[in-house]
Design a protein around this motif. Structure first.
Motif, PDB file in Angstrom:
ATOM      1  N   LYS A 163      33.127  44.195  46.463  1.00 31.56           N
ATOM      2  CA  LYS A 163      31.741  44.316  45.965  1.00 31.56           C
ATOM      3  C   LYS A 163      31.726  45.088  44.484  1.00 31.56           C
ATOM      4  CE  LYS A 163      28.791  42.526  49.155  1.00 31.56           C
ATOM      5  NZ  LYS A 163      27.517  41.319  49.516  1.00 31.56           N
ATOM      6  N   ASP A 164      30.989  44.530  43.628  1.00 34.66           N
ATOM      7  CA  ASP A 164      31.528  44.915  42.022  1.00 34.66           C
ATOM      8  C   ASP A 164      30.440  44.801  41.225  1.00 34.66           C
ATOM      9  OD1 ASP A 164      32.318  46.279  39.798  1.00 34.66           O
ATOM     10  OD2 ASP A 164      33.791  44.975  39.591  1.00 34.66           O
ATOM     11  N   GLN A 165      29.499  45.738  41.789  1.00 34.07           N
ATOM     12  CA  GLN A 165      28.022  44.942  40.685  1.00 34.07           C
ATOM     13  C   GLN A 165      27.155  43.759  41.594  1.00 34.07           C
ATOM     14  OE1 GLN A 165      28.393  44.692  36.937  1.00 34.07           O
ATOM     15  NE2 GLN A 165      29.313  47.070  35.852  1.00 34.07           N
TER      16      GLN A 165
ATOM     17  N   ARG B 254      36.047  49.916  52.309  1.00 34.45           N
ATOM     18  CA  ARG B 254      35.255  49.316  51.040  1.00 34.45           C
ATOM     19  C   ARG B 254      35.909  47.845  52.085  1.00 34.45           C
ATOM     20  NH1 ARG B 254      33.670  50.422  46.095  1.00 34.45           N
ATOM     21  NH2 ARG B 254      33.773  48.162  46.128  1.00 34.45           N
ATOM     22  N   ILE B 255      37.473  48.059  52.505  1.00 33.80           N
ATOM     23  CA  ILE B 255      38.128  47.278  52.464  1.00 33.80           C
ATOM     24  C   ILE B 255      38.062  46.889  54.453  1.00 33.80           C
ATOM     25  CG2 ILE B 255      39.855  47.278  51.124  1.00 33.80           C
ATOM     26  CD1 ILE B 255      41.682  48.502  52.935  1.00 33.80           C
TER      27      ILE B 255
ATOM     28  N   PRO C 152      31.008  39.740  45.099  1.00 32.01           N
ATOM     29  CA  PRO C 152      32.368  40.745  45.157  1.00 32.01           C
ATOM     30  C   PRO C 152      33.459  39.599  44.000  1.00 32.01           C
ATOM     31  CG  PRO C 152      31.544  38.024  46.398  1.00 32.01           C
ATOM     32  CD  PRO C 152      30.983  38.628  45.503  1.00 32.01           C
ATOM     33  N   ALA C 153      34.368  40.600  44.090  1.00 34.52           N
ATOM     34  CA  ALA C 153      35.243  40.786  42.925  1.00 34.52           C
ATOM     35  C   ALA C 153      36.335  40.698  43.994  1.00 34.52           C
ATOM     36  CB  ALA C 153      35.314  41.525  42.271  1.00 34.52           C
ATOM     37  N   LEU C 154      37.552  39.677  43.319  1.00 35.61           N
ATOM     38  CA  LEU C 154      39.638  39.537  43.384  1.00 35.61           C
ATOM     39  C   LEU C 154      40.006  40.731  42.578  1.00 35.61           C
ATOM     40  CD1 LEU C 154      40.790  38.160  45.829  1.00 35.61           C
ATOM     41  CD2 LEU C 154      41.263  37.067  43.877  1.00 35.61           C
ATOM     42  N   TYR C 155      40.487  41.497  42.806  1.00 38.63           N
ATOM     43  CA  TYR C 155      41.150  42.132  42.463  1.00 38.63           C
ATOM     44  C   TYR C 155      42.688  42.242  42.691  1.00 38.63           C
ATOM     45  CZ  TYR C 155      37.036  44.760  40.826  1.00 38.63           C
ATOM     46  OH  TYR C 155      35.940  46.161  40.235  1.00 38.63           O
TER      47      TYR C 155
ATOM     48  N   VAL D 140      39.940  52.628  44.411  1.00 38.07           N
ATOM     49  CA  VAL D 140      39.548  52.074  45.445  1.00 38.07           C
ATOM     50  C   VAL D 140      40.401  50.014  44.950  1.00 38.07           C
ATOM     51  CG1 VAL D 140      38.234  50.948  46.853  1.00 38.07           C
ATOM     52  CG2 VAL D 140      38.298  52.711  47.384  1.00 38.07           C
ATOM     53  N   LYS D 141      39.983  50.237  43.723  1.00 36.97           N
ATOM     54  CA  LYS D 141      40.395  49.073  43.047  1.00 36.97           C
ATOM     55  C   LYS D 141      41.640  48.696  43.214  1.00 36.97           C
ATOM     56  CE  LYS D 141      36.287  48.256  40.641  1.00 36.97           C
ATOM     57  NZ  LYS D 141      35.241  48.722  39.234  1.00 36.97           N
TER      58      LYS D 141
END
Length: 162
Positions: A127-129, A90-91, A132-135, A37-38
């Motif tokens: 969502k990371d832990q 997730r998206i 929100p996180a941008l990969y 997913v990431k």
């Protein structure tokens, strides 16, 4: 497929041995699904790309049978539905349908999965832990940006604000 296998991992190409089968632990490892997913999200946030599943980093053909065997519906269709579910949850279904396609190919007597990802017209956060996180893709790797980097990246990449 042949073209992808002739290249090295890059901003737009990633190889993964499996979706959820951990060859080291010889068991299902849901953390591997998160990596998928990431990677897809990073492709959405950069220039798009191709994810080849069932292929090792050394380009060896691992196939998808262990992934098939780990699912209730043990087939290409079962794995496609599973991938669609874990990514779209997730998206969002809309982003999935507009930007992602999944194909299966037979190669050296095994199945491999080719996931094509088009770049998204706006930032996709995961969502990371619980934050929100941008990969993004950087070279042959997926990485998360800190807040300052994310703001700058969104401004420069999409001409907008977070």
């Amino acid at each position: 497929l042949d073209e992808a296998l002739s290249r090295e991992e890059s901003d737009t190409l990633e190889f993964k041995s499996s979706v959820r089968w951990d060859y080291n632990q010889r068991a299902v490892n849901k953390t591997l699904e998160e990596v998928i997913v990431k990677t897809v999200t990073a492709f959405l946030n950069t220039s798009g790309g191709v994810l080849l599943i069932g292929v090792g980093d050394d380009k060896s053909i691992r196939g998808l049978q262990p992934d098939y065997d780990s699912l209730p519906k043990k087939s290409r269709d079962g794995l496609q539905l599973h991938l669609q579910q874990i990514i779209s949850q997730r998206i969002g279904v809309d982003r999935y349908q507009a930007n992602i396609s999944i194909e299966f190919h037979g190669l050296q007597g095994s199945d491999v999965c080719l996931v094509r990802v088009k770049p998204c017209p706006s930032a996709v956060f995961l969502k990371d832990q619980n934050a929100p996180a941008l990969y993004v893709r950087a070279g042959g790797a997926t990485r998360t940006l800190n807040v300052e980097e994310a703001i700058r990246y969104v401004q420069e990449h999409w001409g907008g604000y977070v």
